[in-house]
Enzyme design. Structure first.
Site, PDB file in Angstrom:
ATOM      1  N   ILE A 128      31.364  93.517  79.331  1.00 15.47           N
ATOM      2  CA  ILE A 128      31.564  92.970  77.987  1.00 15.47           C
ATOM      3  C   ILE A 128      31.205  94.028  76.941  1.00 15.47           C
ATOM      4  CG2 ILE A 128      30.897  91.136  76.383  1.00 15.47           C
ATOM      5  CD1 ILE A 128      29.807  89.681  79.011  1.00 15.47           C
ATOM      6  N   CYS A 129      32.113  94.286  76.030  1.00 14.61           N
ATOM      7  CA  CYS A 129      31.867  95.199  74.919  1.00 14.61           C
ATOM      8  C   CYS A 129      31.440  94.344  73.726  1.00 14.61           C
ATOM      9  CB  CYS A 129      33.133  95.987  74.608  1.00 14.61           C
ATOM     10  SG  CYS A 129      32.980  97.087  73.191  1.00 14.61           S
ATOM     11  N   LEU A 130      30.126  94.194  73.568  1.00  8.99           N
ATOM     12  CA  LEU A 130      29.578  93.375  72.492  1.00  8.99           C
ATOM     13  C   LEU A 130      28.311  94.056  72.003  1.00  8.99           C
ATOM     14  CD1 LEU A 130      29.613  90.652  70.904  1.00  8.99           C
ATOM     15  CD2 LEU A 130      28.262  89.693  72.775  1.00  8.99           C
TER      16      LEU A 130
END
Length: 157
Positions: free
Chosen positions: A95-97
């Site tokens: 996840i790119c968060l």
């Protein structure tokens, strides 16, 4: 047990006690019997057609520096739990968060708030697509999610 690990275990014990009293709708603790790895299921509760009726599995891995450092959080693919298609979620579940990175993380965050942020991220999505370069990233990445230095291009002003 190292002092940092004791602090992490104490914090996770408090979180587990709170979670056992109930979680927000659409979030279920599946496994939380140790202070190294937890599994949770999340659902999007609105009528977003991209995710309606789907349940997604999250794996949280906690280091001895939690909550000073963020947990490692990824979506896990199971026969009945796909990895959601989203412009910030790679097909391998990473996840790119910014919330999950060193720069965006705050010790006031917890497992519940991370799950709620991911629910919100899915709720607001209108694009049925993976991040640009998904195949190359998945094929070539050898780093753990917490060691990836993502560039958050849509946060620029």
């Amino acid at each position: 047990m190292a002092p940092g690990a004791q602090f992490a275990a104490k914090r996770l014990g408090k979180e587990l006690t709170k979670i056992s009293k109930g979680l927000p709708a659409g979030i279920v603790l599946v496994q939380g019997d140790n202070f190294e790895e937890w599994l949770l299921d999340i659902q999007v509760l609105d009528s977003n057609p991209l995710y309606m009726g789907q349940t997604y599995r999250l794996k949280f891995k906690f280091g001895s520096s939690y909550p000073i450092e963020p947990p490692e959080v990824v979506f896990v693919k199971l026969p009945d739990r796909p990895i959601p298609i989203h412009p910030h979620i790679y097909s391998n579940g990473i996840i790119c968060l910014d919330l999950l990175g060193q720069q965006g993380w705050s010790p006031v965050q917890n497992v519940e708030s991370v799950c709620m942020s991911l629910q919100s991220m899915l709720t607001g999505n209108t694009k049925n697509e993976r991040p640009p370069g998904d195949e190359e990233f998945v094929r070539g990445n050898r780093l753990r999610p917490k060691d990836i230095d993502f560039y958050y291009h849509d946060n620029n002003v």
